[in-house]
Design a protein around this motif. Structure first.
Motif, short mmCIF file in Angstrom:
data_model
loop_
_atom_site.label_atom_id
_atom_site.label_comp_id
_atom_site.label_asym_id
_atom_site.label_seq_id
_atom_site.Cartn_x
_atom_site.Cartn_y
_atom_site.Cartn_z
N PRO A 291 1.38 -9.49 6.48
CA PRO A 291 1.11 -8.34 6.84
C PRO A 291 2.02 -7.46 6.34
O PRO A 291 1.93 -6.13 6.36
CB PRO A 291 1.16 -8.36 8.43
CG PRO A 291 1.69 -9.55 8.39
CD PRO A 291 1.68 -10.52 7.52
N GLN B 1 -3.96 -2.16 15.40
CA GLN B 1 -2.92 -2.44 14.36
C GLN B 1 -2.68 -3.87 14.72
O GLN B 1 -2.56 -4.86 13.68
CB GLN B 1 -1.76 -1.67 14.25
CG GLN B 1 -2.14 -0.23 13.82
CD GLN B 1 -0.79 0.64 14.05
OE1 GLN B 1 0.03 0.06 14.38
NE2 GLN B 1 -0.92 1.80 13.34
N GLU C 117 -7.40 1.15 0.89
CA GLU C 117 -7.04 1.76 1.90
C GLU C 117 -7.91 1.48 3.17
O GLU C 117 -9.24 1.48 3.16
CB GLU C 117 -6.82 3.44 1.73
CG GLU C 117 -5.96 3.98 2.22
CD GLU C 117 -5.79 5.41 1.84
OE1 GLU C 117 -6.42 6.29 2.13
OE2 GLU C 117 -4.77 5.66 0.87
N LEU D 32 -8.76 -10.25 2.55
CA LEU D 32 -8.50 -9.04 3.29
C LEU D 32 -9.95 -8.48 4.03
O LEU D 32 -9.84 -8.23 5.13
CB LEU D 32 -7.69 -8.07 2.45
CG LEU D 32 -7.67 -6.72 3.06
CD1 LEU D 32 -6.56 -6.99 3.97
CD2 LEU D 32 -7.14 -5.79 1.90
N LEU E 21 0.82 -4.34 4.17
CA LEU E 21 0.37 -3.10 4.68
C LEU E 21 1.60 -1.93 4.89
O LEU E 21 2.54 -2.38 5.25
CB LEU E 21 -0.39 -3.36 6.07
CG LEU E 21 -1.45 -4.20 6.27
CD1 LEU E 21 -1.72 -4.25 7.53
CD2 LEU E 21 -2.74 -3.86 5.25
N ASP E 22 1.04 -0.80 4.53
CA ASP E 22 1.77 0.25 4.52
C ASP E 22 1.45 1.18 5.70
O ASP E 22 0.38 1.91 5.44
CB ASP E 22 2.13 1.01 3.23
CG ASP E 22 3.03 2.09 3.32
OD1 ASP E 22 3.98 2.10 4.38
OD2 ASP E 22 3.03 3.11 2.32
N PHE E 23 1.89 1.14 6.95
CA PHE E 23 1.53 2.06 8.06
C PHE E 23 2.02 3.39 7.92
O PHE E 23 3.25 3.48 7.98
CB PHE E 23 1.93 1.52 9.48
CG PHE E 23 1.09 0.10 9.65
CD1 PHE E 23 -0.02 -0.05 10.11
CD2 PHE E 23 1.95 -1.35 9.50
CE1 PHE E 23 -0.73 -1.12 10.41
CE2 PHE E 23 1.22 -2.37 9.72
CZ PHE E 23 0.10 -2.45 10.06
N ILE F 127 -3.73 3.37 6.54
CA ILE F 127 -3.13 2.21 6.34
C ILE F 127 -3.37 1.77 4.65
O ILE F 127 -4.50 1.36 4.36
CB ILE F 127 -3.41 1.17 7.02
CG1 ILE F 127 -3.21 1.75 8.47
CG2 ILE F 127 -2.31 -0.15 6.94
CD1 ILE F 127 -3.76 0.74 9.62
N LYS F 128 -2.27 1.79 4.04
CA LYS F 128 -2.33 1.60 2.43
C LYS F 128 -2.06 0.00 2.30
O LYS F 128 -1.10 -0.52 2.95
CB LYS F 128 -1.40 2.28 1.71
CG LYS F 128 -1.74 3.78 1.63
CD LYS F 128 -0.79 4.55 0.72
CE LYS F 128 -1.22 6.02 0.37
NZ LYS F 128 -1.39 6.97 1.56
N VAL F 129 -2.62 -0.68 1.48
CA VAL F 129 -2.76 -1.88 0.97
C VAL F 129 -1.84 -2.03 -0.17
O VAL F 129 -2.17 -1.33 -1.32
CB VAL F 129 -3.80 -2.63 1.00
CG1 VAL F 129 -3.81 -4.21 0.56
CG2 VAL F 129 -4.79 -2.85 2.09
#
Length: 163
Positions: free
Chosen positions: A76, A62, A47, A15, A79-81, A96-98
């Motif tokens: 992808p 993005q 994050e 990552l 990823l939490d946009f 953006i949380k992973v």
């Protein structure tokens, strides 16, 4: 009894490589010439923080991150946009949380899908993973193929297969 675990993990180094490559790509683009855009990865909280001038540049960043992750073999969907916020001046910040580990709702969906399949297996939720046990390895392999056909909203890996 044979068993395996269903988990959701992302390799931190891969990552990091994907994010660094995306950073270089953004800095070298002509439409980002003179931009104050930045991409930061906090490894402790998993994050990403993206700061840029406008929505168009945010979307480009993005897209770059997603394409780099795919080229590195990362999903992808991890990823939490979140929502974008306005930082100081005319800058836009986006967190953006992973996603790491399977959250309770997704784990319940996985267990329900496995139970609805009528396979002779037992699925149980253990912290942020799902353990599946059965008498036959063929049943476990059927569960893996069943889970691969379904989209649970985050990438799943199948580890610790024990015969």
């Amino acid at each position: 009894m044979p068993s395996f675990d269903i988990v959701s993990k992302i390799d931190g180094q891969t990552l990091d490589n994907a994010i660094n490559t995306a950073k270089k790509e953004i800095l070298n683009r002509y439409d980002f010439n003179g931009s104050k855009s930045s991409i930061e990865l906090d490894k402790k909280t998993n994050e990403l923080t993206v700061v840029t001038e406008n929505d168009m540049r945010l979307k480009a960043i993005q897209d770059s991150i997603i394409s780099r992750m795919m080229k590195q073999g990362l999903d992808p969907k991890a990823l939490d946009f979140g929502k974008e916020e306005y930082a100081s001046g005319n800058m836009i910040r986006k967190e953006i949380k992973v996603k790491e580990g399977i959250d309770k709702e997704v784990a319940k969906k996985v267990v329900k899908k496995i139970k609805d399949s009528k396979l002779k297996v037992e699925a149980s939720i253990m912290n942020d993973q799902v353990r599946v046990t059965a008498k036959k390895i063929d049943d476990l392999q059927a569960v893996i193929s069943l889970c691969r056909t379904e989209d649970f909203g985050q990438p799943l890996q199948y580890i610790n297969m024990r015969a």
